[in-house]
Every structure is written in structure tokens, then in C-alpha cells.
Design an enzyme around this catalytic site. Structure first.
Site, PDB file in Angstrom:
ATOM      1  N   LYS A 101       0.812  -1.227   0.000  1.00 39.02           N
ATOM      2  CA  LYS A 101       0.000   0.000   0.000  1.00 39.02           C
ATOM      3  C   LYS A 101       0.846   1.279   0.000  1.00 39.02           C
ATOM      4  O   LYS A 101       0.447   2.285  -0.573  1.00 39.02           O
ATOM      5  CB  LYS A 101      -0.955   0.015   1.195  1.00 39.02           C
ATOM      6  N   GLU A 123     -10.236   7.604   4.082  1.00 37.97           N
ATOM      7  CA  GLU A 123     -10.947   6.761   5.030  1.00 37.97           C
ATOM      8  C   GLU A 123     -10.129   5.479   5.215  1.00 37.97           C
ATOM      9  O   GLU A 123      -9.255   5.165   4.398  1.00 37.97           O
ATOM     10  CB  GLU A 123     -12.332   6.383   4.502  1.00 37.97           C
ATOM     11  N   SER A 388       1.623  -9.733  -1.117  1.00 42.23           N
ATOM     12  CA  SER A 388       1.297  -8.312  -0.939  1.00 42.23           C
ATOM     13  C   SER A 388       1.697  -7.755   0.416  1.00 42.23           C
ATOM     14  O   SER A 388       1.919  -6.553   0.549  1.00 42.23           O
ATOM     15  CB  SER A 388      -0.186  -8.073  -1.199  1.00 42.23           C
TER      16      SER A 388
HETATM   17  C1  LIG Z   1      -5.087  -3.916   1.736  1.00 41.43           C
HETATM   18  C2  LIG Z   1      -4.373  -5.152   1.423  1.00 41.43           C
HETATM   19  C3  LIG Z   1      -4.763  -5.977   0.342  1.00 41.43           C
HETATM   20  C4  LIG Z   1      -5.968  -5.702  -0.509  1.00 41.43           C
HETATM   21  O1  LIG Z   1      -5.932  -4.534  -1.259  1.00 41.43           O
HETATM   22  P1  LIG Z   1      -5.780  -4.530  -2.845  1.00 41.43           P
HETATM   23  O2  LIG Z   1      -6.126  -3.141  -3.212  1.00 41.43           O
HETATM   24  O3  LIG Z   1      -6.730  -5.539  -3.411  1.00 41.43           O
HETATM   25  O4  LIG Z   1      -4.381  -4.884  -3.155  1.00 41.43           O
HETATM   26  C5  LIG Z   1      -4.007  -7.111   0.057  1.00 41.43           C
HETATM   27  N1  LIG Z   1      -2.944  -7.442   0.796  1.00 41.43           N
HETATM   28  C6  LIG Z   1      -2.536  -6.690   1.849  1.00 41.43           C
HETATM   29  C7  LIG Z   1      -1.358  -7.128   2.627  1.00 41.43           C
HETATM   30  C8  LIG Z   1      -3.240  -5.534   2.201  1.00 41.43           C
HETATM   31  O5  LIG Z   1      -2.841  -4.793   3.253  1.00 41.43           O
END
Ligand SMILES: *Cc1c(COP(=O)(O)O)cnc(C)c1O
Length: 415
Positions: A101, A123, A388
Site C-alpha cells: 500500500k 478513510e 502483498s
Molecule cells: C489492503 C491489502 C490488500 C488488498 O488490497 P488490494 O487493493 O486488493 O491490493 C491485500 N494485501 C494486503 C497485505 C493488504 O494490506
């Protein structure tokens, strides 16, 4: 490469179009007042963000502050346990703050600085976006107002504490169900009053144009790095790539590096407890076309046509729609969207932790679970998974609901 009538050689020039559409998805469905604010951001994005100065500054920040490029790791032990398919992960868990993010938050906040804004507004639901944005605000010396429902404030105490320590102002939203939806409304209302001095920073490839495009472009660093790194490591491209999809930002950035290659692409939504409405957040699989939060996409609706309640074991994936670009890539068949439920997700969480020494976020564990499933089906080849984020934030939840994995049978899962 072509898919339907879409030419991927020129894809990024043509999608979205000047009104923010990916085919029929996307657009900018908001009040005239906010519309002007969106036009200002769009113009600034095209003039400022393409400038050498901006690009060089963002590059330097990524390297010196975020710790990029993040590596790719070969999951050797896990791959060997399954068979002949080689699994790899792109390590966004090693990006500063522990997830992808921050990639778009630093881009959005740098743009705010160049535009002369003093404040950034957003938000947050689970608090992950709030923490990433508060980090960016602290780095650039911007004020930061994060709108959050009182229910979420109670549930997400550690993230609320992080935001406050970073100097952000957490604004409690008490009306309605006092969760994410009300927080979005309150943040937009505040923005309509303050847009001269402030900029709104969305948390994913969602919302009115230009956000889905802008967030994708800031996240594309993940796909660009991953393609080059994988090629350097193995001498070829992966046969398949996988990412989890909530709003869709990590997936959009990761996929963007491979759309014009003959690589199978999989976006994975949370099936939660099962296919009944209310038990999952698989909008692309079970939803229908509709407009919410300023854009047209595929969404899960209740009997009144309003955004339906959603559920996932991963709080970062429980949004009743997905970014318009994903709706489009599904429609033309370039990306295959599929689902993984809570059970397989938690198994993959323990497998990656125990065999590879990487504790993944529960969101990312959806992609890992699907990668493992693919590896069993494919028999040979290679799969690159976008990891992610890291799982530190999920420790309390995992311990309370699943223990430390002592009773988890790896052999049974991986056979
Ligand atoms: C917020 C988050 C997501 C989901 O958000 P996307 O916009 O779909 O990428 C996925 N993995 C992690 C670790 C997150 O913090």
C-alpha cells in the site's frame, strides 16, 4: 498481444480513456463540485507525474525510504514438497510498513506536495490504508485526516495507535453502522469542503477517475521490477502469476508488468465461508454491474441494490466491489478471476510460515493458496505469486482462532 479487440502493445495509452473508462467500467460518477476537484487532480497527474523531476524524486524515495526494489524469493522447499512446479514470491512484505500500500500512498502524497496541498484526507476500514497514508504524511510533513467508523476504531486498536503515533488525526465516524461505508461518505463530504487545501487519497484502484488509473500506475513498479527480476533469475518469464484481489491495487500493479506477455494471469478473490451472499467478498465472481463510490464496476448488491454485506477472514479483502480495470480484464478474458476460501487460505498461511520462514498477511495467503493449487494441477512450469504483505498484523487473530498451527498437517495439505 491481442485479446478480443484490445491490443496490449498500446494498452496503457488507451486504457483508461480520457474519461476514465476501461470499456464500460470506471468513469467519474460524483457531484459537480467534486468533479472539479477530480479534474484538478487529473490535470496535475498528467503534467506533474510525467515530469523528470517528479519521477526522479519518487525513484529516490522508493530506494532510500521504502527499501525498493523488493526481492523475489524462490520457494524451494515448498515447491519440492508439491512436485515439479517451481513457486516464487515477489516480496512486498519487505516494502516499508510491510505491504504494497505504501507504493501508491507515497506517490499520492508526493503529488499533493507538488500541487501545494497542505493536507491529505482518506478513510480506512481495517486501518492498513490509514497507516500507510499516515506514514507518507509524516515523511512529507503534510497534515493527515483519517476517517474511521467507531466500530472499526474499537476493533483495530493497534492500527489506530500507529496512525496517532505517526501524527495523523483519526476522525471518528459514528453514524449508520459506523464502519467503512460511512467512513467513505464522511471522508468525501470533508473533501468537498476542503479540496482547495487538501487532496483525497484513495486506498486502492477504486473510486472516480483518475484514482483507478493513478493507483495502478504508482503500483506498476511491482510488476516492472518482478518481470525483470524473474527473467534475471531464471532466464525466462513465469508460466503463471497470481495475486489476491480486494479493491485490486496489488494485483493491478503486479499484472501490469505481464499483460503483454504470454503468461497466464490469475486474480484471486476471497470465498470466505462459501458462495452464499454475505459469506464472501467475491464480487467479480458473483456480482453484477453497478455504480458505487463514484465508479461503474461489478459489485455485490443486496435486495435493494445497495452494496451488500461482505465477509472474509482477511479484513483487507472485504470490499463489495473491485476496481473497474479488473471488471474489464475479466470481461475480455485477459485475466482469470477465481476464488479461495478461508480454510485453504489458513493452510497456505501455515505452510509458507513453516517451510519458508515467511509469515504472510492473510490477504496474501489467498494468493499463496491458489499458487499451491495451481502447482498441483500444472505438473511442471513456474508460478510467481505477489506476496502483498506480511502477517505480523494478523498474529492475534490467528492465535485466537487457529492456534499456532501445531495440529496442522502439512503432508496432508501438500500431497
Ligand atoms: C489492503 C491489502 C490488500 C488488498 O488490497 P488490494 O487493493 O486488493 O491490493 C491485500 N494485501 C494486503 C497485505 C493488504 O494490506
Amino acid at each position: 498481444m491481442n485479446f478480443g479487440n484490445v491490443d496490449f502493445n498500446t494498452y496503457f495509452k488507451n486504457y483508461p480513456d480520457e474519461n476514465g473508462f476501461f470499456g464500460k467500467y470506471g468513469g467519474c460518477y460524483i457531484s459537480p463540485e467534486l468533479s472539479n476537484a477530480m479534474k484538478e487532480i487529473t490535470e496535475a497527474y498528467f503534467s506533474i507525474c510525467q515530469s523528470r523531476k517528479f519521477i526522479n524524486e519518487l525513484r529516490r524515495i522508493r530506494k532510500e525510504f521504502q527499501g525498493r526494489p523488493t526481492p523475489i524469493s524462490h520457494l524451494e522447499r515448498l515447491s519440492n514438497r508439491i512436485g515439479n512446479v517451481q513457486l516464487y514470491v515477489k516480496r512486498e512484505d519487505l516494502n516499508h510498513t510491510g505491504a504494497h500500500k505504501l507504493n501508491h500512498c507515497m506517490g499520492e502524497a508526493l503529488l499533493a506536495k507538488y500541487m501545494g496541498k497542505k493536507k491529505i484526507i482518506a478513510e480506512t476500514g481495517a486501518g492498513q490504508h490509514g497507516v500507510a497514508l499516515a506514514t507518507a504524511a509524516a515523511y512529507f510533513g503534510l497534515e493527515c485526516d483519517i476517517y474511521m467508523g467507531s466500530v472499526d476504531i474499537k476493533k483495530q486498536a493497534p492500527n489506530v495507535a500507529r496512525m496517532k503515533i505517526l501524527g495523523a488525526n483519526v476522525v471518528e465516524v459514528t453514524h449508520g453502522l459506523a464502519t467503512l461505508k460511512e467512513a467513505v461518505d464522511a471522508a468525501f463530504a470533508a473533501y468537498a469542503n476542503e479540496y482547495k487545501d487538501a487532496i483525497y487519497c484513495i486506498g486502492s484502484v477504486l473510486g472516480p477517475h483518475p484514482f483507478p488509473m493513478m493507483v495502478r500506475d504508482f503500483q506498476s513498479v511491482v510488476g516492472i521490477e518482478a518481470r525483470e527480476q524473474f527473467n534475471d533469475m531464471t532466464g525466462h518469464l513465469p508460466d503463471a502469476i497470481v495475486a489476491c484481489v480486494g479493491g485490486g491495487s496489488n494485483a493491478a500493479g503486479f499484472f501490469s508488468g505481464f499483460l503483454n506477455d504470454s503468461v497466464d494471469i490469475y486474480g484471486i478473490e476471497p470465498l470466505g465461508r462459501g458462495p452464499k451472499l454475505g459469506d464472501h467478498a467475491a464480487s467479480l465472481k458473483y456480482g453484477t454491474e453497478g455504480i458505487m463510490h463514484g465508479f461503474n464496476s461489478i459489485m455485490l448488491k443486496d435486495e435493494n441494490g445497495e452494496p451488500a454485506p461482505v465477509y472474509s477472514v482477511a479484513s483487507g479483502l472485504d470490499y463489495p466491489s473491485s476496481g473497474p480495470e479488473h471488471a474489464f480484464l475479466q470481461e475480455i478474458g485477459r485475466v482469470k478471476y477465481d476464488v479461495i476460501g478461508d480454510d485453504d487460505t489458513i493452510k497456505a498461511f501455515f505452510a509458507l510460515s513453516r517451510l519458508e520462514g515467511i509469515i504472510p498477511a492473510i490477504e496474501s495467503s489467498h494468493a499463496v493458496a491458489y499458487g499451491i493449487k495451481l502447482a498441483k494441477e500444472m505438473g511442471k512450469g513456474s508460478v510467481l505469486i505477489n506476496l502483498s504483505g506480511r502477517g505480523d498484523k494478523d498474529m492475534d487473530y490467528i492465535l485466537e482462532n487457529y492456534g499456532n498451527g501445531e495440529n496442522f498437517n502439512l503432508d496432508q495439505y501438500l500431497k
